[in-house]
Scaffold this motif. Structure first.
Motif, PDB file in Angstrom:
ATOM      1  N   ALA A   1       0.835  -1.202   0.000  1.00 46.81           N
ATOM      2  CA  ALA A   1       0.000   0.000   0.000  1.00 46.81           C
ATOM      3  C   ALA A   1       0.870   1.253   0.000  1.00 46.81           C
ATOM      4  O   ALA A   1       1.915   1.289   0.623  1.00 46.81           O
TER       5      ALA A   1
ATOM      6  N   TRP B   1      -6.310   2.882   5.320  1.00 45.26           N
ATOM      7  CA  TRP B   1      -7.709   2.516   5.148  1.00 45.26           C
ATOM      8  C   TRP B   1      -7.857   1.552   3.981  1.00 45.26           C
ATOM      9  O   TRP B   1      -7.256   1.741   2.924  1.00 45.26           O
ATOM     10  N   GLN B   2      -8.637   0.517   4.171  1.00 41.43           N
ATOM     11  CA  GLN B   2      -8.942  -0.457   3.124  1.00 41.43           C
ATOM     12  C   GLN B   2     -10.452  -0.689   3.109  1.00 41.43           C
ATOM     13  O   GLN B   2     -11.052  -0.858   4.165  1.00 41.43           O
TER      14      GLN B   2
ATOM     15  N   SER C   1     -14.057  -2.674   2.546  1.00 47.85           N
ATOM     16  CA  SER C   1     -14.539  -4.055   2.606  1.00 47.85           C
ATOM     17  C   SER C   1     -15.169  -4.370   1.258  1.00 47.85           C
ATOM     18  O   SER C   1     -15.768  -3.502   0.617  1.00 47.85           O
ATOM     19  N   GLU C   2     -15.029  -5.610   0.843  1.00 45.07           N
ATOM     20  CA  GLU C   2     -15.576  -6.008  -0.453  1.00 45.07           C
ATOM     21  C   GLU C   2     -17.090  -5.827  -0.488  1.00 45.07           C
ATOM     22  O   GLU C   2     -17.650  -5.381  -1.478  1.00 45.07           O
TER      23      GLU C   2
ATOM     24  N   PHE D   1     -12.708   5.173  -3.528  1.00 45.88           N
ATOM     25  CA  PHE D   1     -12.163   3.897  -3.996  1.00 45.88           C
ATOM     26  C   PHE D   1     -12.782   3.506  -5.336  1.00 45.88           C
ATOM     27  O   PHE D   1     -12.078   3.114  -6.265  1.00 45.88           O
TER      28      PHE D   1
ATOM     29  N   HIS E   1      -9.974   3.577  -7.944  1.00 44.64           N
ATOM     30  CA  HIS E   1      -9.366   2.241  -7.989  1.00 44.64           C
ATOM     31  C   HIS E   1     -10.320   1.160  -8.485  1.00 44.64           C
ATOM     32  O   HIS E   1      -9.952  -0.006  -8.498  1.00 44.64           O
TER      33      HIS E   1
ATOM     34  N   TYR F   1      -6.630   9.736   2.759  1.00 40.63           N
ATOM     35  CA  TYR F   1      -6.861   8.674   1.776  1.00 40.63           C
ATOM     36  C   TYR F   1      -7.496   9.270   0.520  1.00 40.63           C
ATOM     37  O   TYR F   1      -7.098   8.945  -0.606  1.00 40.63           O
TER      38      TYR F   1
ATOM     39  N   SER G   1      -5.662   9.295  -3.149  1.00 46.81           N
ATOM     40  CA  SER G   1      -6.316   8.550  -4.234  1.00 46.81           C
ATOM     41  C   SER G   1      -6.667   9.458  -5.398  1.00 46.81           C
ATOM     42  O   SER G   1      -6.538   9.062  -6.565  1.00 46.81           O
TER      43      SER G   1
END
Length: 160
Positions: A23, A44-45, A47-48, A90, A94, A127, A131
């Motif tokens: 990351a 920070w990530q 969740s799917e 995101f 991304h 974040y 991004s």
């Protein structure tokens, strides 16, 4: 290992980002003094499941004949989550597996939300900034334009 960064960093750019694992982490997030036994906060990530839900709603909103009022209301309810803007970021920056239209919709919703993120955690803001800088290099013109609309509200919201 010691990681010390002194003083405030005015803007995040590529020279101010370090790789931690796989990351990219802004250096101002790495201000934690690891030498004193402090734990470094994980970047920070998403969740799917959260990404799936938001992209499903955005995709549904764009369909002809969709109940846009219901979908919009569901998206409005998502604002109660403090990292909702991160999910939108995101998807915009991304979400390579989603259509450009869905990604652009996420960016436009983000633009409207960023105006009212007072009290949002600094990690979330960082974040978003990092991004968006990445997204400005996208091959897709529509995504670059959408990301390019973002920095002014993001910077304005950062002022004390």
């Amino acid at each position: 290992m010691q990681v010390l960064v002194a003083g405030p960093l005015p803007r995040v750019d590529e020279r101010q980002v370090a790789c931690v694992g796989s990351a990219a982490v802004p250096l101002h997030v790495l201000r934690v003094v690891v030498a004193r036994g402090g734990a470094m906060a994980a970047p920070w990530q998403p969740s799917e499941g959260g990404v799936q839900k938001i992209t499903q709603l955005l995709h549904e909103y764009l369909q002809p004949g969709a109940d846009q009022a219901r979908v919009f209301q569901e998206l409005e309810q998502c604002k109660q989550f403090p990292d909702f803007n991160n999910y939108l970021t995101f998807v915009l920056c991304h979400g390579n597996t989603y259509s450009v239209q869905v990604r652009q919709s996420a960016g436009l919703l983000l633009k409207n939300n960023v105006r009212s993120w007072e009290g949002t955690d600094g990690l979330y803001r960082n974040y978003i900034r990092t991004s968006l800088l990445h997204c400005l290099r996208s091959n897709e013109k529509m995504l670059r334009q959408t990301a390019g609309q973002q920095p002014n509200p993001v910077e304005a919201a950062s002022l004390p």
